[in-house]
Write an enzyme that holds these catalytic residues in place. Structure first.
Site, PDB file in Angstrom:
ATOM      1  N   ILE A   1       0.846  -1.202   0.000  1.00 18.91           N
ATOM      2  CA  ILE A   1       0.000   0.000   0.000  1.00 18.91           C
ATOM      3  C   ILE A   1       0.879   1.249   0.000  1.00 18.91           C
ATOM      4  CG2 ILE A   1      -1.700   1.303   1.364  1.00 18.91           C
ATOM      5  CD1 ILE A   1      -2.410  -1.501   2.647  1.00 18.91           C
ATOM      6  N   CYS A   2       0.479   2.259  -0.786  1.00 18.09           N
ATOM      7  CA  CYS A   2       1.119   3.579  -0.715  1.00 18.09           C
ATOM      8  C   CYS A   2       0.051   4.639  -0.971  1.00 18.09           C
ATOM      9  CB  CYS A   2       2.302   3.695  -1.679  1.00 18.09           C
ATOM     10  SG  CYS A   2       1.838   3.828  -3.411  1.00 18.09           S
ATOM     11  N   ARG A   3       0.464   5.845  -1.351  1.00 17.60           N
ATOM     12  CA  ARG A   3      -0.488   6.938  -1.537  1.00 17.60           C
ATOM     13  C   ARG A   3      -1.329   6.733  -2.793  1.00 17.60           C
ATOM     14  NH1 ARG A   3      -1.062  12.012  -3.934  1.00 17.60           N
ATOM     15  NH2 ARG A   3       0.780  11.634  -5.184  1.00 17.60           N
TER      16      ARG A   3
ATOM     17  N   MET B   1      -3.942   4.962  -1.138  1.00 14.50           N
ATOM     18  CA  MET B   1      -4.773   5.575  -0.099  1.00 14.50           C
ATOM     19  C   MET B   1      -5.633   6.708  -0.648  1.00 14.50           C
ATOM     20  SD  MET B   1      -4.407   3.733   2.549  1.00 14.50           S
ATOM     21  CE  MET B   1      -5.131   4.698   3.878  1.00 14.50           C
TER      22      MET B   1
END
Length: 98
Positions: A62-64, A90
C-alpha cells in the site's frame, strides 16, 4: 504483477480475511492514517527490513497512489516474495483508517 483495487481489499477485510498488508509511505503520510492491521515499512527501508517479511506469506503493498507500492512489489517479487499491489493507493481508499 498482481493487483487488487481498494474496493476489493475493503471487501476482503469486511469479510474477515486475515491479510498481511505493508504500507510503504513515509512517516508524515502514515501519520494521516493507515488501514487497520497494516505494518509500516517505508519504501526506502525495505531492503534492510526484509527480515520482517515472511516469504511463506502473501502481502498486499500500500502507498499513496499505487506507484511506490508497485515499485515495492517489483523489488520483493525479484527476491521471491508473494506480493500484490493495491492500485489507487490511499487516495482511493474509502474505508476506515487508524
Amino acid at each position: 504483477m498482481k493487483e487488487l483495487t481498494t474496493d476489493e481489499l475493503q471487501e476482503q477485510l469486511e469479510n474477515g480475511a486475515d491479510l498481511n498488508m505493508i504500507d510503504v509511505r513515509e512517516d508524515d503520510e502514515v501519520a494521516q492514517g493507515m488501514i487497520q492491521g497494516a505494518v509500516h515499512i517505508p519504501l526506502g527501508e525495505l531492503p534492510e527490513r526484509m527480515d520482517e517479511i515472511d516469504k511463506s506469506k502473501s502481502y498486499i503493498m500500500i502507498c499513496r497512489s499505487g506507484g511506490r507500492s508497485g515499485r515495492a512489489c517489483e523489488f520483493l517479487e525479484a527476491q521471491g516474495y508473494d506480493v500484490t499491489n493495491m492500485i489507487g493507493g490511499m487516495l482511493d481508499w474509502h474505508g476506515e483508517v487508524e
